[in-house]
Design a protein around this motif. Structure first.
Motif, PDB file in Angstrom:
ATOM      1  N   THR A  46      64.830  -7.540  42.621  1.00 14.32           N
ATOM      2  CA  THR A  46      65.721  -6.904  41.636  1.00 14.32           C
ATOM      3  C   THR A  46      65.221  -5.566  41.279  1.00 14.32           C
ATOM      4  OG1 THR A  46      65.895  -9.196  40.819  1.00 14.32           O
ATOM      5  CG2 THR A  46      66.648  -7.383  39.272  1.00 14.32           C
ATOM      6  N   PRO A  47      66.146  -4.541  41.352  1.00 10.32           N
ATOM      7  CA  PRO A  47      65.872  -2.954  41.175  1.00 10.32           C
ATOM      8  C   PRO A  47      65.766  -2.731  39.531  1.00 10.32           C
ATOM      9  CG  PRO A  47      68.120  -3.204  42.029  1.00 10.32           C
ATOM     10  CD  PRO A  47      67.515  -4.679  42.018  1.00 10.32           C
ATOM     11  N   GLY A  48      64.865  -1.865  39.242  1.00  7.33           N
ATOM     12  CA  GLY A  48      64.900  -1.239  37.867  1.00  7.33           C
ATOM     13  C   GLY A  48      63.540  -1.259  37.235  1.00  7.33           C
ATOM     14  N   ILE A  49      63.316  -0.119  36.657  1.00  8.23           N
ATOM     15  CA  ILE A  49      61.903  -0.110  36.083  1.00  8.23           C
ATOM     16  C   ILE A  49      62.185  -0.701  34.573  1.00  8.23           C
ATOM     17  CG2 ILE A  49      60.385   1.649  34.664  1.00  8.23           C
ATOM     18  CD1 ILE A  49      60.363   1.785  37.948  1.00  8.23           C
ATOM     19  N   VAL A  50      60.905  -1.410  34.449  1.00  4.62           N
ATOM     20  CA  VAL A  50      60.891  -2.057  33.206  1.00  4.62           C
ATOM     21  C   VAL A  50      59.665  -1.937  32.406  1.00  4.62           C
ATOM     22  CG1 VAL A  50      61.098  -4.527  32.326  1.00  4.62           C
ATOM     23  CG2 VAL A  50      62.356  -4.261  34.017  1.00  4.62           C
ATOM     24  N   ASN A  51      59.932  -1.245  31.275  1.00  4.55           N
ATOM     25  CA  ASN A  51      58.813  -0.894  30.602  1.00  4.55           C
ATOM     26  C   ASN A  51      57.792  -2.117  30.407  1.00  4.55           C
ATOM     27  OD1 ASN A  51      57.011   0.961  29.095  1.00  4.55           O
ATOM     28  ND2 ASN A  51      57.838   0.470  27.133  1.00  4.55           N
TER      29      ASN A  51
END
Length: 274
Positions: A46-51
Motif C-alpha cells: 500500500t503506497p504512501g509515507i506514513v509519519n
C-alpha cells in the motif's frame, strides 16, 4: 581494483549528484517511495509515507531499546530514516530507492541499524528486516539480498533485557557496499522492509542511510611524499591488497611513481570484486 601511484589527491564517495537524497540529508523522503502492509511474511504494497511508520530522524538521540548504544542518526550525518516503530499489531513497512547506474555511482553503500523484540515464536512468526536489490527487469541482483529474523545469537547483534523483562536484539550502524558496475545503464531499485511479529504483540524496526559513488581506490601522493596512502571503498567484509594488507586503507613507504597495487574486496554476502 587497481591503484597506480601518480601525483594526485582523490576522494572516494564524493559523487552524490546521481543519487539525490539517498542519505536523507534533504530532511525528507524525496526520491524514497514508502509502502505499508502486514507481516509475516512481509507484504507491504500500500503506497504512501506514513509519519511514525516512515520517520525522518535528526539530532543526537539514542534508540531507547538499544540500552543507549544505537544513535538514531548514522554517524557523520544530520538525518537518517527510521523504518517501522516500536508499536506492534503485525505491521510492515517498506522504503525503496531507484537510480540510473553509471560510472560515478556504481558503488551503492547503505547503512542500517536494527532493533527487534524477541517473543521466541517460531522463525516464521518473528519480527524481521530484509533488503533486496533489483535490476531494471525486476530480477534480484546477486549479492544484494539480506534478511535477518529476530533470534538469539545473530552475528553482529547484541541483546538487551529491559527492566520489565522484554528481550531485545539490536545491531548498531553497519555499512554494506554493493558493486553495481555490471548494471551500468540500468535503473536499479534498493528495497528495504521491516515487519513486526505475525502474532501481533512484538515489534521490529530499522534505521537507514545510504550513499553512492564510483567503485575506485582513493589515493594521496605527490612525488616528494615519503609514503602513499590508498583507501578501498568502505562497506565490505574483507580486503586483501597485493601488499598482503587486509585493511581498507594501506600506507606504502617510499612509493615509486607508476607502481601498480591491487586489492580484492569481498562483500558481506561473499561476492568478490577484483
Amino acid at each position: 581494483l587497481l591503484a597506480t601511484i601518480i601525483c594526485l589527491y582523490a576522494l572516494f564517495g564524493t559523487a552524490q549528484s546521481t543519487c539525490p537524497n539517498a542519505d536523507f540529508e534533504s530532511g525528507n523522503f524525496s526520491n524514497w517511495p514508502g509502502y505499508r502492509g502486514s507481516c509475516c511474511p512481509i507484504t507491504a504494497n500500500t503506497p504512501g509515507i506514513v509519519n511514525g511508520r516512515h520517520t525522518i530522524m535528526s539530532g543526537g538521540g539514542m534508540d531507547p531499546f538499544s540500552n543507549g548504544t544505537v544513535p538514531v542518526v548514522a554517524p557523520g550525518g544530520t538525518y537518517s530514516a527510521r523504518l517501522g516503530n516500536s508499536n506492534v499489531n503485525a505491521q510492515a513497512e517498506r522504503l525503496t530507492y531507484s537510480f540510473l547506474v553509471d560510472a560515478s555511482n556504481a558503488l551503492f553503500i547503505y547503512r542500517y541499524a536494527v532493533v527487534f523484540e524477541d517473543p521466541n515464536h517460531t522463525a516464521a512468526d518473528q519480527p524481521r528486516f530484509q533488503i533486496n536489490v533489483y535490476d531494471q527487469a525486476g530480477a534480484a541482483i546477486p549479492c544484494g539480498t539480506y534478511e535477518v529474523v529476530s533470534s538469539a545469537g545473530i552475528p553482529g547483534f547484541d541483546t538487551y533485557v529491559t527492566p520489565v523483562g522484554d528481550v531485545i536484539h539490536y545491531t548498531s550502524w553497519t555499512s554494506v557496499a554493493i558493486d553495481l558496475t555490471a548494471y551500468i545503464g540500468q535503473t536499479v531499485t534498493i528495497d528495504f522492509a521491516v515487519g513486526d511479529c505475525e502474532q501481533g504483540g512484538h515489534f521490529g524496526y530499522a534505521y537507514l542511510d545510504a550513499s553512492c559513488g564510483p567503485l575506485e581506490i582513493a589515493s594521496d601522493l605527490c612525488q616528494t611524499d615519503q609514503t602513499a596512502t590508498m583507501s578501498a571503498p568502505l562497506g565490505f567484509a574483507h580486503y586483501l591488497w597485493s601488499t598482503g594488507d587486509t585493511t581498507a586503507t594501506v600506507t606504502v613507504p617510499n612509493p615509486t611513481v607508476g607502481t601498480t597495487y591491487t586489492v580484492t574486496i569481498t562483500s558481506f554476502t561473499g561476492c568478490v570484486v577484483e
